[in-house]
Write a protein that holds these residues in place. Sequence first.
Motif, short mmCIF file in Angstrom:
data_model
loop_
_atom_site.label_atom_id
_atom_site.label_comp_id
_atom_site.label_asym_id
_atom_site.label_seq_id
_atom_site.Cartn_x
_atom_site.Cartn_y
_atom_site.Cartn_z
N LEU A 19 23.84 27.93 17.04
CA LEU A 19 23.50 26.91 17.61
C LEU A 19 21.93 26.62 17.76
O LEU A 19 21.27 25.70 17.04
N MET A 20 21.34 27.78 18.09
CA MET A 20 19.55 27.77 18.30
C MET A 20 18.97 27.89 17.00
O MET A 20 18.09 27.16 16.63
N CYS A 21 19.59 28.44 16.15
CA CYS A 21 19.54 28.25 14.39
C CYS A 21 19.18 26.86 14.12
O CYS A 21 18.49 26.44 13.03
N ARG A 22 20.34 26.12 14.40
CA ARG A 22 20.50 24.91 13.90
C ARG A 22 19.37 23.94 14.56
O ARG A 22 18.77 23.01 14.16
N LEU A 23 19.39 24.09 15.79
CA LEU A 23 18.19 23.31 16.70
C LEU A 23 16.77 23.81 16.15
O LEU A 23 16.08 22.83 16.24
N ALA A 24 16.61 24.89 15.57
CA ALA A 24 15.41 25.35 15.01
C ALA A 24 15.09 24.20 13.89
O ALA A 24 13.68 24.14 13.46
N GLY B 200 8.82 24.38 14.53
CA GLY B 200 7.44 25.06 15.09
C GLY B 200 7.66 25.79 16.54
O GLY B 200 6.82 26.55 17.10
N TYR B 201 9.05 25.76 17.10
CA TYR B 201 9.04 26.63 18.36
C TYR B 201 9.39 27.99 18.13
O TYR B 201 9.77 28.59 19.06
N ASP C 38 3.50 29.62 23.79
CA ASP C 38 2.52 29.23 23.21
C ASP C 38 2.67 28.08 22.43
O ASP C 38 2.02 26.80 22.48
N ALA C 39 3.98 27.94 21.90
CA ALA C 39 4.44 26.44 21.31
C ALA C 39 4.80 25.69 22.29
O ALA C 39 4.35 24.23 22.11
N GLY D 143 4.63 20.71 23.50
CA GLY D 143 5.12 20.18 24.49
C GLY D 143 6.55 20.61 24.57
O GLY D 143 7.39 20.87 23.52
N PRO D 144 7.71 20.26 25.58
CA PRO D 144 8.98 20.39 25.90
C PRO D 144 9.59 19.36 24.85
O PRO D 144 9.26 18.24 24.84
N THR D 145 10.73 19.85 24.73
CA THR D 145 11.66 18.76 23.78
C THR D 145 12.96 18.71 24.63
O THR D 145 12.94 19.14 25.84
#
Length: 299
Positions: A226-231, A236-237, A252-253, A258-260
């Motif tokens: 799931l995190m790979c899909r969110l990437a 950039g994060y 740093d990102a 800023g937050p998503t």
Amino acid sequence: MIRDIKQPIKVPAKPASRPGGKAKTVKPTGGNAASAKASTAKAAVCKIGEKAVAVKPASVKPASAKGLKGVIAVAPPSFRRERALIKRGIWPVAGCDEAGRGPLAGPVVAAAVVLDPKRVPKGLDDSKRLSAEKREALFEEICATAQVAVVYASPERINRDNILRASLWALTRAVHALPELPKQVFVDGRDRLATRCDCEAVIGGDGLIASIAAASIIAKVSRDRLMCRLAEQCPGYGFEQHKGYGVPDHLDALARLGPTVHHRRAFAPVAAAWRKIEGEALPPIEDPFGPASAVEAAV
């Protein structure tokens, strides 16, 4: 030069001081090295006050046959507890675990697994002790042979309920989402679940019980995917690398971009980033009258 071990070994002794100034030579007690070692292995007797206390020499454990020192063998998780319940007529038995309590972004993912007693995958272990390739292979095997349920607790739920309650909610929902409600559940950790069946919490269970280990693999791989899909949605994060954990590159990102909506606002680094955006961390307004000391001096 190689000494024949059958020959007596002379051990030089420390000279003992005598009133006459002559040194007294102490001979070894035995005729060979074995007898000398045996004599030193005897317990010494120390007199403390009026009591004599026997002091045993420290035992030295021999090195392993392979010459590995300081290596502790860790036994893999077993299906022993599940089989014991089967013999008592208790079945199905599920194991459940979660992944993603610590990250700054993404959901927490819970999984429940009922393994097939006749097809328990080989190589099950705590997901943290397995390589990504091994986890992926076991993930496919578990899904092909066992009953599996996966539940996601969103960042919104984590922000609202806190991470512990969100995790327990997801674990409970995963147990109830199985094709057949188990009669017994093993959950990793110290918190029992509010399920409609018996539940036992086992600290370190993902390294002890095969069903929990299988659930930890399912939860970990599901969340990583799931995190790979969110990437892809949030470039950039670096979600595909750190999976949302607070590593330096992620922090740093977060400061730059800023937050998503996928970040957990209740977590401190994310909360700080939101305060920066909303202006809550602006510098204090300068006093038009100057420092307090200057005002007092003018008065």
